[in-house]
Motif scaffolding. Structure first.
Motif, short mmCIF file in Angstrom:
data_model
loop_
_atom_site.label_atom_id
_atom_site.label_comp_id
_atom_site.label_asym_id
_atom_site.label_seq_id
_atom_site.Cartn_x
_atom_site.Cartn_y
_atom_site.Cartn_z
N ARG A 1 -22.31 18.81 -31.50
CA ARG A 1 -21.73 19.43 -30.33
C ARG A 1 -21.33 19.76 -28.97
N GLY B 1 -17.91 19.06 -27.03
CA GLY B 1 -17.34 19.78 -25.88
C GLY B 1 -17.22 18.82 -24.74
N ASP C 1 -27.27 26.96 -28.76
CA ASP C 1 -25.63 26.64 -29.03
C ASP C 1 -25.84 27.22 -27.52
N ASP D 1 -23.17 26.02 -25.10
CA ASP D 1 -21.79 26.26 -24.77
C ASP D 1 -21.06 26.77 -23.47
#
Ligand SMILES: Cc1ncc(COP(=O)(O)O)c(C=O)c1O
Length: 396
Positions: free
Chosen positions: A307, A311, A382, A386
């Motif tokens: 992730r 990103g 997460d 993010d």
């Protein structure tokens, strides 16, 4: 009353020469304070921002309620030592005797210091592979040893066996290795272990193998020195339940080693901490009955790694491989606006301007070697990752 009793007495604190004159405030403390001051997402410090498995808390609570609140045996609660021996045998094929070869410690930090104090004599040389975890060198200095620094290959962070061979001397007592590696997130491969075994074969050099991230290895199997009989015979292996079960604040880890080395280790352990938190040990012993939590850890962290990497793909940062641990190193040399900055300056800018804290790799080298690489920690929820990604993408 005599005269001296009537005179004001100036209280005086005698201050001996520092045992560790070079040790000051670490970059981790500095960056964390800066992150807090600027409301930055702290991807600098290496610990999870999520909680542990509630079943583990229940197991520890049960142990407290069951009255496991007094000193345990010096080497650790027998059930936990048995569980550690069973896990190590199941994963790496080497059986350590829980009675004489396994000791529970107050985190890996204490295990590392204890091993060094027990086995390194004044004047001995100890090889560390830089960049490395910040406790190693001061621990060696406390034992009166001499730190011999051998760089991992810059950029790739693989062991440089020719440089290690050149650093070996008749005074070399120990070599410290760390896989998966903090800060570079590289891992040692089977061939590396074979080469190390060959290099040390005709020497009396001991190995201290820091394997605190043993359950965070992604695309290959973890190469514990315990898998390699020749190395296991000369090694103390250290691990950390804090890392494995997301409880870094509990400070419980362990060391395993052949009985003669462990006997020396325990002599120091006995008069240092003596014993480690009893209910936590019972709780861990019960929790370890199910291998799923540590067997599932690579998938859990690989998802976070992927992730984070996905990103970052749109930024100008070059991503280094993250084969193990929960760190991601990036090279900012491709960013014209930043390439002139030192790693510490770039981290300061990231924290104060972009709102995300990171750690300069130079902090893990004596003398601060600069290669335009900084380290992020992705052991975060997460949502935290993010938010960090959103901020990094807005500025880089
Ligand atoms: C490479 C390495 N060794 C040892 C430790 C210390 O582990 P513990 O918290 O169990 O003392 C850490 C913690 O960050 C680490 O990164």
């Amino acid at each position: 009353m005599n005269d001296s009793a009537r005179l004001p007495v100036a209280a005086r604190t005698p201050l001996p020469e520092s045992r560790l004159p070079h040790v000051g405030t670490t970059i981790f403390t500095v960056m964390s304070a800066l992150a807090q001051e600027h409301g930055a997402v702290n991807l600098g410090q290496g610990f999870p921002d999520f909680d542990c498995d509630p079943r583990l808390v229940d197991a520890v609570t049960r142990a407290m309620r069951a009255g496991h609140n007094q000193y345990p045996p010096m080497a650790g609660v027998p059930a936990l030592r048995e569980a550690i021996a069973a896990k190590t045998e199941a994963l790496y094929g080497h059986r350590y005797d829980p009675g004489s070869e396994v000791t529970v410690t107050a985190g890996a930090t204490q295990a590392i210091l204890t091993a060094i104090l027990a086995l390194v004599h004044p004047g001995d040389e100890v090889i560390v592979l830089e960049p490395c975890y910040d406790s190693y060198a001061p621990n060696i200095e406390l034992a009166g040893g001499r730190v011999v620094r051998v760089p991992l290959v810059p950029g790739r962070f693989a062991p440089d066996f020719e440089a290690i061979a050149a650093a070996l001397s008749p005074r070399t007592r120990m070599l410290l290795l760390n896989t998966p590696h903090n800060p570079s997130a590289t891992v040692w491969h089977a061939e590396d272990m074979r080469r190390l075994a060959a290099l040390l074969r005709d020497t009396d050099v001991l190995v201290l193998s820091d394997e605190v991230y043993e359950h965070m290895v992604y695309d290959v199997a973890h190469q514990s020195v315990a898998r390699h009989p020749e190395l296991a015979a000369r090694s103390v292996v250290v691990s950390s339940f804090g890392k494995t079960f997301h409880v870094t604040g509990w400070k419980v880890g362990y060391a395993v080693a052949p009985a003669p080395l462990m006997a020396e280790f325990r002599k120091v352990h006995q008069f240092n901490v003596f014993t480690v938190n009893t209910p936590v040990q019972h709780g861990l012993a019960a929790f370890l009955a199910d291998p799923a939590p540590y067997r599932d850890l690579p998938a859990f962290y690989a998802a976070k790694r992927d992730r984070f990497r996905t990103g970052l793909a749109g930024t100008g940062l070059r991503l280094l491989p993250s084969e193990g641990s929960y760190f991601q190193c990036v090279d900012y040399g491709g960013l014209d606006a930043h390439r002139g900055r030192s790693e510490a300056e770039f981290c300061r800018w990231l924290t104060t301007e972009a709102g995300v804290a990171a750690i300069p790799l130079s902090a893990f080298y004596d003398g601060g070697f600069e290669q335009r690489i900084v380290r992020f920690c992705y052991a975060k929820r997460d949502e935290t990752l993010d938010l960090a990604l959103q901020r990094l993408n807005a500025r880089l």
